[in-house]
Design a protein around this motif. Structure first.
Motif, PDB file in Angstrom:
ATOM      1  N   GLY A 288      12.682  10.462  14.988  1.00 23.75           N
ATOM      2  CA  GLY A 288      11.264  10.275  15.315  1.00 23.75           C
ATOM      3  C   GLY A 288      10.354  10.322  14.102  1.00 23.75           C
ATOM      4  N   LEU A 289      10.843   9.837  12.962  1.00 26.03           N
ATOM      5  CA  LEU A 289      10.017   9.763  11.753  1.00 26.03           C
ATOM      6  C   LEU A 289       9.501   8.334  11.595  1.00 26.03           C
ATOM      7  N   ALA A 290       8.347   8.170  10.948  1.00 24.93           N
ATOM      8  CA  ALA A 290       7.937   6.838  10.510  1.00 24.93           C
ATOM      9  C   ALA A 290       8.467   6.658   9.089  1.00 24.93           C
ATOM     10  N   TYR A 291       9.002   5.474   8.801  1.00 26.92           N
ATOM     11  CA  TYR A 291       9.620   5.209   7.490  1.00 26.92           C
ATOM     12  C   TYR A 291       8.871   4.074   6.792  1.00 26.92           C
ATOM     13  N   TYR A 292       8.555   4.294   5.516  1.00 28.84           N
ATOM     14  CA  TYR A 292       7.777   3.332   4.736  1.00 28.84           C
ATOM     15  C   TYR A 292       8.518   2.970   3.457  1.00 28.84           C
ATOM     16  N   GLU A 293       8.300   1.727   3.019  1.00 31.27           N
ATOM     17  CA  GLU A 293       8.736   1.317   1.684  1.00 31.27           C
ATOM     18  C   GLU A 293       7.509   0.842   0.932  1.00 31.27           C
ATOM     19  N   GLY A 294       7.432   1.197  -0.360  1.00 31.22           N
ATOM     20  CA  GLY A 294       6.216   0.896  -1.112  1.00 31.22           C
ATOM     21  C   GLY A 294       6.482   0.386  -2.500  1.00 31.22           C
ATOM     22  N   ILE A 295       5.415  -0.146  -3.069  1.00 33.81           N
ATOM     23  CA  ILE A 295       5.432  -0.617  -4.459  1.00 33.81           C
ATOM     24  C   ILE A 295       4.032  -0.391  -5.010  1.00 33.81           C
ATOM     25  N   GLU A 296       3.943   0.133  -6.225  1.00 32.91           N
ATOM     26  CA  GLU A 296       2.637   0.377  -6.866  1.00 32.91           C
ATOM     27  C   GLU A 296       1.724   1.278  -6.018  1.00 32.91           C
ATOM     28  N   GLY A 297       2.305   2.164  -5.221  1.00 33.78           N
ATOM     29  CA  GLY A 297       1.500   3.122  -4.463  1.00 33.78           C
ATOM     30  C   GLY A 297       1.006   2.620  -3.120  1.00 33.78           C
ATOM     31  N   VAL A 298       1.369   1.384  -2.736  1.00 31.72           N
ATOM     32  CA  VAL A 298       0.985   0.865  -1.416  1.00 31.72           C
ATOM     33  C   VAL A 298       2.235   0.858  -0.531  1.00 31.72           C
ATOM     34  N   PHE A 299       2.200   1.664   0.534  1.00 33.42           N
ATOM     35  CA  PHE A 299       3.374   1.842   1.398  1.00 33.42           C
ATOM     36  C   PHE A 299       3.193   1.072   2.699  1.00 33.42           C
ATOM     37  N   LYS A 300       4.211   0.281   3.045  1.00 29.23           N
ATOM     38  CA  LYS A 300       4.163  -0.474   4.306  1.00 29.23           C
ATOM     39  C   LYS A 300       5.193   0.106   5.275  1.00 29.23           C
TER      40      LYS A 300
END
Ligand SMILES: [Zn+2]
Length: 304
Positions: A288-300
């Motif tokens: 039940g976690l949300a998972y993000y991938e980011g570049i240059e400090g912007v996480f999607k």
């Protein structure tokens, strides 16, 4: 129109009336927000507040409505947030609290999107902007190979009483672990921890290695903070706790399950980076976690 007809509005001072109209005007397309402010102005307790207290209440509405979490939820969710907020900002306990405490209450209801947790992963913000920390992230990654050997670096994410995010206690850990110092000042709100995932040439020189099982378990079991972020090469990864994340997991079990899954995916031909990302996503789904991938400090948001 229903605002200007309301008793609370008519009883308010001209300055407060103007502030209410300005607040609604600034978010004219958000019908839920306009309705929420009307309810605030119609609340009998609102009429009993001083002008300064009414102004504080209106500004708190504005701050919450400008936050990422507020914008990320459905109309029903926003209605619920504003309804809760009306009860809070018109209470005598809120109005007699110190400014720092009032700030913390508003933070708990929103602000950066990492200061509070979404009810379910589906309500997590689609994007979280931590560009303000990109310089710190990069410096810590650049420091992760002293003498050519891996040494994890990291730090602690906090927000101050005007909502700005910063990193405190930056430093180095061991080859494959980092222990964050999460002590904060009274005016700082603890958000989460950051660390790097370095692999030197003797370890394969991998980059793009995502969240581990140990990272997930560390976040789940440490209730004082809500996000964990890692950087590996230029790529960045984040888990965000939600309302359906369990309160406790067996760290070894999560670690072993994730490691086994990564080995399996690599055997099937995936790269270390891709295998780690797929496993990180599956771990998020399981807990039940949300998972993000980011570049240059912007996480999607990648999951869900
Ligand atoms: Zn890690």
């Amino acid at each position: 129109v229903s605002l200007t007809n309301s008793q609370g509005f008519q009883a308010a001072s001209p300055a407060t009336q103007q502030e209410l109209l300005n607040a609604i005007g600034a978010r004219a397309r958000d019908a839920v927000f306009s309705y929420g402010l009307q309810n605030l102005a119609s609340n009998p307790a609102f009429a009993n507040l001083t002008q300064a207290q009414q102004s504080d209440a209106i500004q708190t509405f504005g701050r919450v409505a400008n936050g990422a979490a507020y914008r990320a939820v459905s109309d029903a969710g926003r209605q619920q947030i504003l309804s809760n907020l009306t009860s809070i900002v018109t209470s005598s306990r809120y109005q007699t609290a110190f400014p720092v405490a009032r700030r913390a209450i508003a933070d708990a209801l929103d602000v950066t999107g990492v200061g509070t947790i979404p009810i379910v992963p589906q309500y997590a913000p689609e994007q979280i902007d931590l560009r303000a920390l990109q310089r710190d992230f990069k410096t810590l990654w650049d420091n992760s190979f002293p003498g050519g050997r891996s040494r994890e670096q990291g730090g602690t994410l906090v927000s101050n009483n005007v909502g700005n995010v910063s990193m405190i206690h930056p430093g180095g850990g061991k080859r494959d672990s980092f222990h964050a110092d999460v002590r904060t000042d009274p005016d700082q709100k603890l958000l989460g921890v950051f660390h790097t995932h370095p692999y030197d040439s003797t370890e394969g020189g991998y980059t793009g290695v995502s969240m581990t099982g140990a990272d997930a378990a560390s976040l789940i079991n440490n209730h004082a903070w809500n996000v964990i972020i890692a950087q590996s090469g230029d790529e960045q990864f984040m888990y965000l706790r939600t309302g359906v994340t369990p309160l406790y997991v067996d760290g070894n079990a999560v670690k072993n399950a994730r490691d086994q899954r990564v080995r399996q995916l690599i055997q099937q031909g995936q790269s270390v980076s891709k295998a780690s990302k797929d496993a990180a996503r599956e771990t998020a789904q399981a807990y039940g976690l949300a998972y993000y991938e980011g570049i240059e400090g912007v996480f999607k948001r990648v999951y869900p």
